[in-house]
Motif scaffolding. Structure first.
Motif, PDB file in Angstrom:
ATOM      1  N   ASP A 183     119.589  61.018 116.036  1.00 14.47           N
ATOM      2  CA  ASP A 183     118.585  62.084 115.917  1.00 14.47           C
ATOM      3  C   ASP A 183     117.368  61.601 115.121  1.00 14.47           C
ATOM      4  O   ASP A 183     116.234  62.002 115.398  1.00 14.47           O
ATOM      5  N   HIS A 184     117.631  60.738 114.155  1.00 14.80           N
ATOM      6  CA  HIS A 184     116.572  60.200 113.295  1.00 14.80           C
ATOM      7  C   HIS A 184     115.816  59.054 113.974  1.00 14.80           C
ATOM      8  O   HIS A 184     114.858  58.538 113.400  1.00 14.80           O
ATOM      9  N   GLU A 185     116.293  58.664 115.157  1.00 13.80           N
ATOM     10  CA  GLU A 185     115.723  57.516 115.897  1.00 13.80           C
ATOM     11  C   GLU A 185     115.654  56.275 115.007  1.00 13.80           C
ATOM     12  O   GLU A 185     114.685  55.527 114.999  1.00 13.80           O
ATOM     13  N   PHE A 186     116.735  56.078 114.247  1.00 11.94           N
ATOM     14  CA  PHE A 186     116.724  55.020 113.240  1.00 11.94           C
ATOM     15  C   PHE A 186     116.580  53.639 113.869  1.00 11.94           C
ATOM     16  O   PHE A 186     115.792  52.811 113.398  1.00 11.94           O
ATOM     17  N   ALA A 187     117.324  53.364 114.928  1.00 11.53           N
ATOM     18  CA  ALA A 187     117.312  52.023 115.507  1.00 11.53           C
ATOM     19  C   ALA A 187     115.940  51.659 116.062  1.00 11.53           C
ATOM     20  O   ALA A 187     115.424  50.564 115.811  1.00 11.53           O
ATOM     21  N   SER A 188     115.347  52.554 116.826  1.00 13.44           N
ATOM     22  CA  SER A 188     114.044  52.243 117.415  1.00 13.44           C
ATOM     23  C   SER A 188     112.954  52.195 116.349  1.00 13.44           C
ATOM     24  O   SER A 188     112.020  51.374 116.435  1.00 13.44           O
ATOM     25  N   ARG A 189     113.059  53.031 115.341  1.00  8.50           N
ATOM     26  CA  ARG A 189     112.074  52.986 114.256  1.00  8.50           C
ATOM     27  C   ARG A 189     112.217  51.713 113.433  1.00  8.50           C
ATOM     28  O   ARG A 189     111.220  51.137 112.979  1.00  8.50           O
ATOM     29  N   LEU A 190     113.456  51.230 113.249  1.00  3.95           N
ATOM     30  CA  LEU A 190     113.653  49.953 112.579  1.00  3.95           C
ATOM     31  C   LEU A 190     113.022  48.826 113.383  1.00  3.95           C
ATOM     32  O   LEU A 190     112.329  47.953 112.835  1.00  3.95           O
ATOM     33  N   ALA A 191     113.247  48.834 114.692  1.00  2.00           N
ATOM     34  CA  ALA A 191     112.664  47.803 115.549  1.00  2.00           C
ATOM     35  C   ALA A 191     111.135  47.833 115.503  1.00  2.00           C
ATOM     36  O   ALA A 191     110.477  46.801 115.662  1.00  2.00           O
ATOM     37  N   ALA A 192     110.578  49.021 115.252  1.00  2.00           N
ATOM     38  CA  ALA A 192     109.119  49.169 115.142  1.00  2.00           C
ATOM     39  C   ALA A 192     108.625  48.916 113.716  1.00  2.00           C
ATOM     40  O   ALA A 192     107.447  49.115 113.429  1.00  2.00           O
ATOM     41  N   GLN A 193     109.532  48.495 112.841  1.00  2.00           N
ATOM     42  CA  GLN A 193     109.216  48.160 111.452  1.00  2.00           C
ATOM     43  C   GLN A 193     108.667  49.363 110.677  1.00  2.00           C
ATOM     44  O   GLN A 193     107.691  49.260 109.935  1.00  2.00           O
ATOM     45  N   ASP A 194     109.331  50.487 110.839  1.00  2.00           N
ATOM     46  CA  ASP A 194     108.961  51.691 110.114  1.00  2.00           C
ATOM     47  C   ASP A 194     109.483  51.582 108.680  1.00  2.00           C
ATOM     48  O   ASP A 194     110.690  51.679 108.434  1.00  2.00           O
ATOM     49  N   HIS A 195     108.578  51.401 107.743  1.00  2.00           N
ATOM     50  CA  HIS A 195     108.985  51.146 106.360  1.00  2.00           C
ATOM     51  C   HIS A 195     109.322  52.416 105.591  1.00  2.00           C
ATOM     52  O   HIS A 195     109.648  52.347 104.399  1.00  2.00           O
ATOM     53  N   THR A 196     109.274  53.574 106.252  1.00  2.00           N
ATOM     54  CA  THR A 196     109.580  54.835 105.562  1.00  2.00           C
ATOM     55  C   THR A 196     111.051  55.234 105.682  1.00  2.00           C
ATOM     56  O   THR A 196     111.446  56.271 105.162  1.00  2.00           O
ATOM     57  N   LEU A 197     111.857  54.406 106.350  1.00  2.00           N
ATOM     58  CA  LEU A 197     113.231  54.792 106.664  1.00  2.00           C
ATOM     59  C   LEU A 197     114.132  54.914 105.439  1.00  2.00           C
ATOM     60  O   LEU A 197     115.180  55.561 105.504  1.00  2.00           O
ATOM     61  N   TRP A 198     113.764  54.288 104.331  1.00  2.00           N
ATOM     62  CA  TRP A 198     114.648  54.249 103.161  1.00  2.00           C
ATOM     63  C   TRP A 198     114.128  55.104 102.015  1.00  2.00           C
ATOM     64  O   TRP A 198     114.594  54.969 100.890  1.00  2.00           O
ATOM     65  N   GLY A 199     113.182  55.976 102.279  1.00  2.00           N
ATOM     66  CA  GLY A 199     112.684  56.881 101.254  1.00  2.00           C
ATOM     67  C   GLY A 199     111.450  56.356 100.548  1.00  2.00           C
ATOM     68  O   GLY A 199     111.109  55.173 100.620  1.00  2.00           O
ATOM     69  N   ALA A 200     110.824  57.255  99.817  1.00  3.29           N
ATOM     70  CA  ALA A 200     109.532  56.935  99.194  1.00  3.29           C
ATOM     71  C   ALA A 200     109.632  55.797  98.188  1.00  3.29           C
ATOM     72  O   ALA A 200     108.743  54.943  98.109  1.00  3.29           O
ATOM     73  N   ALA A 201     110.722  55.746  97.416  1.00  2.00           N
ATOM     74  CA  ALA A 201     110.837  54.725  96.376  1.00  2.00           C
ATOM     75  C   ALA A 201     110.920  53.319  96.947  1.00  2.00           C
ATOM     76  O   ALA A 201     110.562  52.351  96.271  1.00  2.00           O
ATOM     77  N   ALA A 202     111.385  53.198  98.180  1.00  2.00           N
ATOM     78  CA  ALA A 202     111.561  51.882  98.792  1.00  2.00           C
ATOM     79  C   ALA A 202     110.408  51.486  99.704  1.00  2.00           C
ATOM     80  O   ALA A 202     110.396  50.362 100.226  1.00  2.00           O
ATOM     81  N   GLU A 203     109.448  52.380  99.907  1.00  3.79           N
ATOM     82  CA  GLU A 203     108.423  52.126 100.919  1.00  3.79           C
ATOM     83  C   GLU A 203     107.628  50.854 100.657  1.00  3.79           C
ATOM     84  O   GLU A 203     107.359  50.078 101.576  1.00  3.79           O
ATOM     85  N   ASP A 204     107.222  50.622  99.425  1.00  5.67           N
ATOM     86  CA  ASP A 204     106.398  49.452  99.133  1.00  5.67           C
ATOM     87  C   ASP A 204     107.138  48.161  99.458  1.00  5.67           C
ATOM     88  O   ASP A 204     106.619  47.279 100.150  1.00  5.67           O
ATOM     89  N   GLU A 205     108.376  48.056  98.976  1.00  6.65           N
ATOM     90  CA  GLU A 205     109.167  46.847  99.237  1.00  6.65           C
ATOM     91  C   GLU A 205     109.474  46.706 100.719  1.00  6.65           C
ATOM     92  O   GLU A 205     109.352  45.627 101.310  1.00  6.65           O
ATOM     93  N   ALA A 206     109.874  47.804 101.370  1.00  6.18           N
ATOM     94  CA  ALA A 206     110.234  47.743 102.784  1.00  6.18           C
ATOM     95  C   ALA A 206     109.043  47.340 103.648  1.00  6.18           C
ATOM     96  O   ALA A 206     109.204  46.652 104.661  1.00  6.18           O
ATOM     97  N   SER A 207     107.844  47.748 103.245  1.00  2.00           N
ATOM     98  CA  SER A 207     106.660  47.414 104.044  1.00  2.00           C
ATOM     99  C   SER A 207     106.397  45.914 104.075  1.00  2.00           C
ATOM    100  O   SER A 207     105.694  45.415 104.959  1.00  2.00           O
ATOM    101  N   LYS A 208     106.999  45.178 103.120  1.00  2.07           N
ATOM    102  CA  LYS A 208     106.795  43.732 103.031  1.00  2.07           C
ATOM    103  C   LYS A 208     108.009  42.937 103.503  1.00  2.07           C
ATOM    104  O   LYS A 208     107.995  41.711 103.423  1.00  2.07           O
ATOM    105  N   ARG A 209     109.067  43.608 103.994  1.00  2.00           N
ATOM    106  CA  ARG A 209     110.338  42.917 104.209  1.00  2.00           C
ATOM    107  C   ARG A 209     110.959  43.176 105.579  1.00  2.00           C
ATOM    108  O   ARG A 209     112.172  43.030 105.733  1.00  2.00           O
ATOM    109  N   LEU A 210     110.179  43.533 106.577  1.00  2.00           N
ATOM    110  CA  LEU A 210     110.762  43.868 107.875  1.00  2.00           C
ATOM    111  C   LEU A 210     110.395  42.878 108.975  1.00  2.00           C
ATOM    112  O   LEU A 210     110.628  43.141 110.151  1.00  2.00           O
TER     113      LEU A 210
END
Length: 546
Positions: free
Chosen positions: A25-52
């Motif tokens: 329902d969250h479309e997690f797999a396709s959003r991960l493949a699209a490098q959506d850095h918001t998947l892990w919450g606001a606190a992780a957004e900065d790090e995730a945006s640099k690590r996908l």
């Protein structure tokens, strides 16, 4: 063998039923493949945006292959056919698995034990090329190893720069210094890929390819498998495995991993680092425990354990959620997976990233690895007073920290430590010795597991600091720790540094113990005054507990 097999049973299957619909329902797999850095919450957004970058690396990685092959041919033409890799954590574990699985020789230098390092630099230096793998070049172990091997080249009359290959991030201090030194080759990796997700980048491919592994097939298999990991559907094995890792209720946070006939050599150690360092933080996480067939964690059902069997799907068919697991495991809560190495790399990377979201943590940082590094650096400058008064028993000195009792002798000290393992906890054996020649110490792991009735991890220091070391300090504080150290018969100088390897490994052990004890967990420190006799005494003491 490019198939990807996954079978889940018991709590693992239940977790799939509970967690996968929400991930879809969250479309997690396709959003991960699209490098959506918001998947892990606001606190992780900065790090995730640099690590996908690891989800879209195939074209860039393939572009490296002709250059790797050309360099390998040139080196072989010069009689240089021994590859030594200086790197820690993900920089060394993936190449180690790739080469072992392919049956090609790679010498991994990820230790600061003087005996181990001296043996590596003392062998066949005339036909050696050194691959230095570090994102920044600041990792103290890798920098020290490079300096020592370079000095060995010079002592043999070999131009060190001509025998040095660098793998690093673009523009890193290591890239800059290597360029000024005129090293043989510099391979720049994608800076948006973290070390433990870097198996299919230059960090995994360059040393493996230079050693002769078939890295092209590795990439082909990984890309083929990745296509099935991006679908938002209930058949996605990445979502299924993630649910088993991070979504059991209550959380089965000890992941017991065993090789059940797989041709993938040493994959468990790579998985161990990926999961422990990615999930063990903020008081939660999953602790991988590597065991062999028939060992205690497989034959006693514990309600916080999930068993993972790495199989050969070409021998054992089956890729369903409802399949039966092998009868060699008593617990009904089992994950069985197999397939090509490339397929397993991407499966576990995807599953670990998704499991991070289920656990509510950022799977891309490693704050407590840094805490141990900081403590070690501080102790290099100003050694701390030793923890407690030592009890001397034969060839060992015994100290306790964090509430660990020393007892009157080694046997009583060990018995007391085993009694401090929490009912929901684990014991960790941390051996700052030579992992290539002192492997008999690993025999104590299943013995201690049988004695405690709890999972027991075994790690070679400082290697484990970049792996389970993160979970020990950042995960739930339910560990008890047996640290084994020694002095080398002959120390090794680190050129242009104010410390030797003996001082470095001593500071790493002391720093880690200090941080663990600071978290209120018991650490029993056993120092071998006589290396061979002390090791035998430890083995005998564990035998005496049985």
């Amino acid at each position: 063998m490019s198939s990807l097999s996954l079978t889940l049973r018991g709590a693992a299957r239940d977790a799939v039923d509970v967690q996968v619909p929400g991930l879809i329902d969250h479309e997690f797999a396709s959003r991960l493949a699209a490098q959506d850095h918001t998947l892990w919450g606001a606190a992780a957004e900065d790090e995730a945006s640099k690590r996908l970058g690891w989800v879209s690396l195939f074209d860039d990685s393939r572009a490296l292959l002709p250059r790797i092959a050309e360099l390998r041919e040139a080196l072989i033409a010069e009689g240089v056919d021994r590859v030594v890799l200086a790197g820690m954590g993900g920089s060394s574990l993936a190449p180690e698995v790739i080469c072992a699985t392919d049956g090609v020789s790679l010498t991994v230098l990820d230790s600061t034990d003087p005996q181990h390092v001296a043996a590596v630099v003392g062998e066949d230096i005339g036909r050696t090329v050194l691959v230095v793998s570090s994102k920044s070049g600041s990792t103290v172990e890798t920098d020290s190893q490079r300096r020592i091997v370079s000095a060995a080249f010079a002592a043999a009359g070999i131009d060190a720069a001509s025998r040095t290959v660098i793998v690093t991030d673009p523009g890193s201090p290591l890239a800059q210094s290597a360029a000024s030194e005129g090293v043989r080759a510099i391979f720049e990796a994608d800076p948006t890929v973290g070390g433990r997700y870097s198996a299919l980048t230059a960090f995994g491919l360059v040393p493996s390819g230079l050693a002769g592994a078939d890295v092209e097939s590795l990439l082909d298999d990984a890309e083929e498998a990745f296509t099935v990991l991006t679908g938002d559907d209930d058949a996605n094995p990445g979502l299924q495995l993630a649910s088993a890792i991070g979504g059991t209720q209550p959380l089965r946070n000890k992941l017991v991993i065993t090789d059940a006939g797989s041709p993938l050599v040493g994959l468990g150690a790579w998985i161990e680092q990926l999961i422990a360092e990615s999930t063990g933080k903020e008081g939660t996480g999953v602790l991988p425990v590597i065991v062999s067939d028939g060992e205690p964690e497989l034959t006693s059902e514990l309600d916080d354990v999930l068993v993972v069997q790495i199989i050969d799907p070409d021998v054992e068919e089956g890729s369903s959620v409802d399949g039966d697991a092998a009868d060699t495991v008593v617990t009904p809560h089992v994950v069985r997976t197999g397939g090509s190495l490339g397929a397993q790399f991407v499966l576990w990377e995807v599953a670990t990233a998704v499991a991070g979201a289920l656990l509510g943590i950022n799977p891309f940082d490693q704050p407590d690895v840094e805490s141990a590094k900081t403590a070690a650096r501080g102790l290099l400058d100003t050694p701390a007073p030793e923890a407690g008064e030592a009890v001397v028993d034969g060839s060992v000195e015994i100290r306790g920290d964090g509430g660990a009792a020393t007892g009157e002798d080694l046997v009583s000290a060990l018995r007391a430590l085993l009694g401090q393992v929490p009912s929901d906890g684990y014991l960790a054996v941390m051996a700052y010795l030579d992992r290539t020649t002192e492997t008999r110490l690993e025999e104590v792991r299943p013995q201690l597991a049988a004695l405690t009735g709890r999972p027991v991890t075994f790690g070679w220091g400082p290697r484990f600091l970049h792996s389970t070391g993160q979970f020990h300090k950042g995960g739930p504080h339910v560990g008890a720790f047996l640290q084994i150290t020694t002095d080398a018969d002959t120390d090794v100088e680190v050129p242009e540094r104010p410390f030797t390897l003996q001082k470095l490994i001593g500071a790493q052990a002391a720093g880690d113990a200090q941080v663990l004890a600071g978290h209120g967990m018991p650490v029993l420190q056993v120092h071998l005054k006589d290396r061979a006799a002390g090791l035998t005494q430890v083995l005998d003491a564990v035998d005496a507990l049985s």
